[in-house]
Design an enzyme around this catalytic site. Sequence first.
Site, short mmCIF file in Angstrom:
data_model
loop_
_atom_site.label_atom_id
_atom_site.label_comp_id
_atom_site.label_asym_id
_atom_site.label_seq_id
_atom_site.Cartn_x
_atom_site.Cartn_y
_atom_site.Cartn_z
N ARG A 14 0.83 -1.09 0.13
CA ARG A 14 -0.03 0.02 -0.03
C ARG A 14 0.87 1.31 0.03
O ARG A 14 1.32 1.53 1.07
CB ARG A 14 -1.03 -0.11 1.22
CG ARG A 14 -2.09 0.92 1.05
CD ARG A 14 -2.94 1.00 2.41
NE ARG A 14 -2.17 1.87 3.40
CZ ARG A 14 -1.93 1.81 4.60
NH1 ARG A 14 -2.76 0.98 5.28
NH2 ARG A 14 -1.31 2.95 5.27
N HIS A 73 -3.73 4.78 4.21
CA HIS A 73 -4.91 3.89 4.12
C HIS A 73 -6.17 4.43 3.27
O HIS A 73 -6.67 3.91 2.35
CB HIS A 73 -5.40 3.38 5.55
CG HIS A 73 -6.81 2.76 5.64
ND1 HIS A 73 -6.85 1.55 4.98
CD2 HIS A 73 -7.86 3.16 6.04
CE1 HIS A 73 -8.24 0.92 5.25
NE2 HIS A 73 -8.68 1.93 5.65
N TYR A 119 2.57 5.51 11.74
CA TYR A 119 2.91 4.28 12.15
C TYR A 119 3.90 3.30 11.28
O TYR A 119 3.95 2.21 11.39
CB TYR A 119 1.50 3.38 12.39
CG TYR A 119 0.68 3.56 11.13
CD1 TYR A 119 0.88 2.90 9.80
CD2 TYR A 119 -0.49 4.26 11.02
CE1 TYR A 119 0.22 2.87 8.83
CE2 TYR A 119 -1.35 4.19 10.06
CZ TYR A 119 -1.18 3.73 8.88
OH TYR A 119 -2.07 3.66 7.92
C1 LIG Z 1 -15.61 -5.43 9.86
C2 LIG Z 1 -14.89 -4.05 9.73
N1 LIG Z 1 -14.30 -3.77 10.78
C3 LIG Z 1 -13.50 -2.88 10.92
C4 LIG Z 1 -13.43 -1.84 9.71
C5 LIG Z 1 -12.41 -0.71 9.38
N2 LIG Z 1 -11.46 -0.82 8.40
C6 LIG Z 1 -11.75 -0.19 7.22
S1 LIG Z 1 -10.39 -0.79 6.65
C7 LIG Z 1 -9.68 -1.66 7.93
C8 LIG Z 1 -8.23 -2.48 7.29
C9 LIG Z 1 -8.52 -3.41 6.27
O1 LIG Z 1 -7.25 -3.80 6.03
P1 LIG Z 1 -7.34 -5.04 4.74
O2 LIG Z 1 -8.26 -6.20 4.83
O3 LIG Z 1 -5.82 -5.44 4.82
O4 LIG Z 1 -7.38 -4.20 3.59
P2 LIG Z 1 -6.67 -2.59 2.76
O5 LIG Z 1 -7.49 -1.55 3.45
O6 LIG Z 1 -5.22 -2.70 3.41
O7 LIG Z 1 -6.83 -2.75 1.36
C10 LIG Z 1 -10.45 -1.52 9.01
C11 LIG Z 1 -9.92 -2.03 10.11
C12 LIG Z 1 -14.24 -2.28 8.52
N3 LIG Z 1 -14.45 -1.39 7.46
N4 LIG Z 1 -15.04 -3.44 8.55
#
Ligand SMILES: Cc1ncc(C[n+]2csc(CCOP(=O)(O)OP(=O)(O)O)c2C)c(N)n1
Lengths: 363, 326
Positions: A256, A260, A269
Site C-alpha cells: 500500500r 490507508h 505508524y
Molecule cells: C468489519 C470491519 N471492521 C473494521 C473496519 C474498519 N476498517 C476499514 S479498512 C480496515 C483495514 C482493512 O485492511 P485490509 O483488509 O488489509 O485491506 P486494505 O485496506 O489494506 O486494502 C479497517 C480495520 C471495517 N471497514 N469493517
Amino acid sequence: MAIVGRFEIESRQYLDLHGRALEPVPAAAREPQLLVGLYRQMVLARSFDQKMLALQRTGQLGTFASGVGKEALDIGVGSAMQRDDVLLPTYRETTLQLARGVSMLELLLYWGGDERGSDFAVPRGDFPVCITIAAHCCHAVGVAYAIKLRQQARVAVCVLGDGGTSKGEFHEALNGAGTWRLPLVFVVANNQWAISVPRKVQSAAATLAQKGIAAGIPSIQVDGNDLIAVREVALEAMARARSGGGPTLVEALTYRLSDHTTADDATRYRNADEVAEAWQREPIGRLRNYLLELGAWNKAEEEALLKSCNEQVQAAAQAYLDHPAPSPAQMFDHLHAALPAAWSAQREAAMARKTADAAGHAG
Amino acid sequence: MPQVTLVEAVNMALTRAMSEDAGVVVLGEDVGVDGGVFRATLGLLERFGPQRVIDTPLAEQLITGMAIGMAVEGLKPVAEIQFSGFAYICIDQVLNHAGRMRHRTQGRLSCPMVLRTPCGAGIHPPEHHSESPDAMFAHVPGIRVVYPSSPRRAYGLLLAAIRDPDPVVFLEPTRLYRLFKEEVDDDAKALTLDTCFTLREGSDITLVAWGAMVHDTLQAAQRLEQEGVFAEVIDVATLRPLDMDTILASVAKTGRCVIVTEAARSGSFAAEIAANLAEHGLLSLFAPIARVAAYDVVVPLSRLENVYLPDTERILAAVRKCLAFG
Ligand SMILES: Cc1ncc(C[n+]2csc(CCOP(=O)(O)OP(=O)(O)O)c2C)c(N)n1
Ligand SMILES: [Mg+2]
C-alpha cells in the site's frame, strides 16, 4: 506416528524489479500488444487515482481509498475475467472496477457520496463496493452457488485485503466454497497493512495463501506487482473454476504505497524507508521497462499516453462536478421494490426539506 | 382440508414455493436429511434434491451471507437459522447488506431472500434457544419482519415472504409450532404483508400482540367476554413496516389499548406501537397505554421460564387496570 497432512505453497513471479524476465513468460503474455493494452489501463488507473486524490484534497470528493501500487493486481485479475463473471470488490478495487467497465464518472459519483455511482451501466451483475471487511466473501459463495446450480460457465471473483483474512466470514466462505467446489476465486490483495496493523500482527501464518489449504482449496501466492504473473495465475484459477474444478485462493503480494485512506496519516505508524523501498517494486515502471526492452513501447508513446490519460480523467472530473445533485427521493425510492405506505409521509417530509434547503441557498 | 400444526404449515408453504419456482432453494444447518431440528424442512430433500435443499457447514454468517449472494444472483433463497439466539450474529449481514443492496445500487441489484428462525421462549430448551430478537430486526431499514401466530397465517405469510422482491426476516413462534392445529388449504394463496390481522372484534379495549403471545391474548379475550368485556384482538403479523392504521382505527373505537410482547420490556417493539399511539391517537385514549412484557432480564432457563413470560393472568391484570382508569 504417521504424517496425515502436508502442504506446499507455490509463489509465482516472471518479472524482476527491473522488468527483466526471470524465466520465459507464459504463452498468454507473449503478445506484446496485449501487454501494451494492459499497461495503458494501469497508467490510466494511476492518473485517475491521482485525480481523485486531488479532488479530495480540494474538498470536491469524499474520503476514498487509493489503489496506488496495486495496478498490476487489479488489471491482471480484471483481464482474466470475462464479461458476465461477477466481481465482488472492496473499497480498494477502483482500478479493477475500471477494468470491468465501470466508468470514471460512476466511480467519482460513488466516492463523492452518491449511490447512483453503484448503479453502473456495465457490468450490471457486479457487486458494489463492500466496506464491511470480508462480509462479501460469504456473498461470493452464494453467487458461485447460484452459478453452479444453473450450470453456467461463469465465475465469481472476490477480492479482499490481508486484514480481511483474519475475519471469520473469510474462513466461513473459504470453507463453504471448498465443500461445494464452487466456481469462485478469492484474491487476497496483501498490501502488508490493515490501516496501522502490519501483516505480521495480522497472522502468524507464513503465507496468507495457506489459509485456503485448510479448506481444501488450491492456494497459490503471486507477486502482485508483476502483471504477467498475476494475469497468469488468475487465468489458471478462472479456468479451473469455469471447468468445474472448484475454487482457488490467490494471495497477491503488493504494497500500500498510499495512506490507508485520505483520512489517514501513515507516517504515524510506518517509516519512510519502508515506503521508499516499496516504491522500487511498484508495478507500472516494471512493466514499462519490460515493454521498452521488448521494443513494444517507446518514449513518444509514453508521453502521448500520459497526455491522453490526463485529458480523460480531466473530462471525467468535469462531468462529475457538473452532475446534478441527487434528489432526497433517492433515500426512499429503492429501499424496497415499492415504498411501503408506512414511509410515504417521511418521503414527503424529506422532499419538503429539500425545497427549504434550496430556498435557503438561494437566499 | 387438512388440520395442520404451525410447523407443518411452514413445511407446506416451503414445499409449495419450491414446486412453483425452481429458483427457490432452502439452506441451513440440518435442513436436509434431518428435515431441520423442528422438522420444518421435512421431505424437501427427497422431493427437490440436495442442490436445492442445502445442508450448510455450521456457519451462520455464511448462511446469511450466501443467501444474500444467491438472491442478488437471482435465486430465491430461504435460509434457516436453527435457533433465534444464533441469529444475532446474522444481524450484521441483514442490516449491512440484505437491507441495503437495492438502495446501495439504486435498484440495479435486489435481495429477495427469506431468513427464517424459530423465536421465543416456552419450550424449556438450553440457553440461547428462547430469544426474542424481533425489535432488533424491526429496527433495520430495507427489510420486512414477519411473525405469524397461527398455521394459516404461517402458510400464507411465508408464501408472501418468499414471493416478495425484498428481504424478509420470518420469525416463527417455537412455542406454537405444535401447540394447536388449524385447517390450512394448500391453495398457493399468499396473505398480505404489511398489514395487521384483526382476529376478534370488540368495542371495549384493543389488545395488540404478535407471535406466540397472540395465543395468550386470545385466551385473555375469551375470559373477558365471559365477564361481558369485548376486546378487539390484533395480530401485528408484519412488524416492519408496521400497519398503524389498523391499530389506530381500533383504538379510535375502543379508547383503550394493551400491547403484549414476550420480549424484555425496555426498547421492545411494544414501545414503537405505544409511541405511535401517543403521537397519532392520543385524543382517542381514555386510559394510559399499557405494555405487558417480559422483565428486563436475561431469559431464564426453564425453571423460571413461566415466571418470566407474560401469560393470560398478566394480560388480564393489565386489561382490568386499563378498564378501571378514569
Ligand atoms: C468489519 C470491519 N471492521 C473494521 C473496519 C474498519 N476498517 C476499514 S479498512 C480496515 C483495514 C482493512 O485492511 P485490509 O483488509 O488489509 O485491506 P486494505 O485496506 O489494506 O486494502 C479497517 C480495520 C471495517 N471497514 N469493517
Ligand atoms: Mg491490507
